[in-house]
Design a protein around this motif. Structure first.
Motif, short mmCIF file in Angstrom:
data_model
loop_
_atom_site.label_atom_id
_atom_site.label_comp_id
_atom_site.label_asym_id
_atom_site.label_seq_id
_atom_site.Cartn_x
_atom_site.Cartn_y
_atom_site.Cartn_z
N GLN A 109 11.50 12.74 5.37
CA GLN A 109 10.30 11.90 5.28
C GLN A 109 10.48 10.77 4.27
O GLN A 109 10.03 9.65 4.51
CB GLN A 109 9.06 12.74 4.94
N THR A 110 11.16 11.03 3.17
CA THR A 110 11.38 9.98 2.17
C THR A 110 12.22 8.85 2.75
O THR A 110 11.92 7.66 2.54
CB THR A 110 12.05 10.56 0.91
N LYS A 111 13.26 9.18 3.51
CA LYS A 111 14.09 8.14 4.14
C LYS A 111 13.27 7.33 5.14
O LYS A 111 13.46 6.11 5.24
CB LYS A 111 15.31 8.78 4.79
N ARG A 112 12.39 7.98 5.86
CA ARG A 112 11.52 7.26 6.79
C ARG A 112 10.59 6.32 6.03
O ARG A 112 10.34 5.18 6.46
CB ARG A 112 10.71 8.25 7.64
N VAL A 113 10.06 6.77 4.90
CA VAL A 113 9.20 5.93 4.06
C VAL A 113 9.98 4.69 3.62
O VAL A 113 9.47 3.56 3.68
CB VAL A 113 8.68 6.72 2.85
N PHE A 114 11.22 4.86 3.19
CA PHE A 114 12.01 3.73 2.71
C PHE A 114 12.30 2.72 3.83
O PHE A 114 12.36 1.52 3.58
CB PHE A 114 13.30 4.19 2.04
N ARG A 115 12.46 3.18 5.08
CA ARG A 115 12.66 2.24 6.19
C ARG A 115 11.43 1.33 6.33
O ARG A 115 11.56 0.12 6.54
CB ARG A 115 12.91 2.99 7.50
N VAL A 116 10.25 1.91 6.19
CA VAL A 116 9.02 1.13 6.29
C VAL A 116 8.89 0.19 5.09
O VAL A 116 8.56 -1.00 5.25
CB VAL A 116 7.79 2.05 6.41
N ILE A 117 9.16 0.70 3.89
CA ILE A 117 9.09 -0.14 2.69
C ILE A 117 10.05 -1.32 2.81
O ILE A 117 9.68 -2.47 2.52
CB ILE A 117 9.36 0.69 1.42
N ASP A 118 11.28 -1.07 3.25
CA ASP A 118 12.26 -2.15 3.42
C ASP A 118 11.73 -3.22 4.37
O ASP A 118 11.82 -4.42 4.09
CB ASP A 118 13.59 -1.61 3.94
N ALA A 119 11.15 -2.80 5.50
CA ALA A 119 10.64 -3.75 6.49
C ALA A 119 9.46 -4.55 5.93
O ALA A 119 9.38 -5.77 6.12
CB ALA A 119 10.23 -3.01 7.76
N ARG A 120 8.56 -3.88 5.24
CA ARG A 120 7.38 -4.57 4.69
C ARG A 120 7.77 -5.53 3.58
O ARG A 120 7.23 -6.64 3.48
CB ARG A 120 6.33 -3.57 4.23
N LEU A 121 8.71 -5.12 2.73
CA LEU A 121 9.18 -6.03 1.68
C LEU A 121 9.84 -7.26 2.30
O LEU A 121 9.61 -8.39 1.84
CB LEU A 121 10.16 -5.32 0.75
N ALA A 122 10.65 -7.06 3.34
CA ALA A 122 11.32 -8.19 3.99
C ALA A 122 10.31 -9.17 4.57
O ALA A 122 10.45 -10.38 4.42
CB ALA A 122 12.27 -7.67 5.08
N ARG A 123 9.26 -8.64 5.23
CA ARG A 123 8.22 -9.53 5.78
C ARG A 123 7.52 -10.32 4.69
O ARG A 123 7.02 -11.41 4.93
CB ARG A 123 7.21 -8.71 6.59
N ALA A 124 7.48 -9.77 3.49
CA ALA A 124 6.81 -10.44 2.37
C ALA A 124 7.77 -11.33 1.57
O ALA A 124 7.37 -11.92 0.58
CB ALA A 124 6.18 -9.41 1.45
N SER A 139 0.86 -1.18 0.00
CA SER A 139 0.00 0.00 0.00
C SER A 139 0.90 1.23 0.00
O SER A 139 2.11 1.14 0.21
CB SER A 139 -0.90 -0.01 1.24
N GLY A 140 0.31 2.39 -0.23
CA GLY A 140 1.09 3.62 -0.16
C GLY A 140 1.64 3.80 1.24
O GLY A 140 0.97 3.52 2.23
N VAL A 141 2.90 4.24 1.33
CA VAL A 141 3.57 4.41 2.62
C VAL A 141 3.95 5.87 2.79
O VAL A 141 4.54 6.48 1.90
CB VAL A 141 4.85 3.53 2.71
N THR A 142 3.60 6.43 3.95
CA THR A 142 4.04 7.77 4.32
C THR A 142 4.96 7.66 5.53
O THR A 142 5.03 6.61 6.18
CB THR A 142 2.85 8.69 4.67
N ALA A 143 5.61 8.75 5.87
CA ALA A 143 6.50 8.76 7.05
C ALA A 143 5.72 8.53 8.34
O ALA A 143 6.30 8.14 9.35
CB ALA A 143 7.27 10.07 7.10
N ASN A 144 4.42 8.74 8.32
CA ASN A 144 3.57 8.46 9.48
C ASN A 144 3.70 7.01 9.92
O ASN A 144 3.55 6.69 11.10
CB ASN A 144 2.11 8.74 9.13
#
Length: 127
Positions: free
Chosen positions: A49-64, A27-32
């Motif tokens: 904020q973009t770097k924070r978004v990428f931390r979340v994307i990295d974690a979600r991709l890893a879980r998947a 899904s779309g990821v924001t720094a929130n």
């Protein structure tokens, strides 16, 4: 084929990720979503904020079962494309790294769900 929905809750109207076959849809990821690093603010930089978004994307991709080198497509929404494009691109290039891993991408300006949100990114990746 089995469809796996990850990060779903009664509080959110969507799943954080859906895995189908060998594809991962985030899904779309924001720094929130990076709550560990505190709340977002309209005083944040787009780069931060973009770097924070990428931390979340990295974690979600890893879980998947995936990672950023397998991202096929990205969609980026910026609150102010004129003010934010250069900072977002710098953070993007740092995150993507080697040109061999750059996915296709679209970037547009959009009013985001919260006035403090400066960037939202959605990705689709292979597993």
């Amino acid at each position: 084929r089995l469809i796996r929905r990850m990060g779903k809750s009664h509080n959110a109207p969507f799943a954080h990720a859906v895995v189908h076959s060998d594809l991962v849809y985030l899904s779309g990821v924001t720094a929130n979503a990076d709550a560990e690093n505190g709340p977002i603010s309209p005083d944040d930089s787009v780069a931060e904020q973009t770097k924070r978004v990428f931390r979340v994307i990295d974690a979600r991709l890893a879980r998947a079962g995936s990672n950023k080198s397998k991202v096929l497509k990205a969609q980026v929404w910026l609150k102010d494309i004129e003010k934010g494009m250069a900072e977002m691109n710098a953070a993007w290039n740092e995150w993507v790294g080697d040109a061999a891993f750059k996915p296709v991408r679209a970037t547009v300006q959009s009013k985001l769900a919260n006035p403090s949100m400066l960037v939202e990114i959605q990705v689709t990746a292979a597993r």
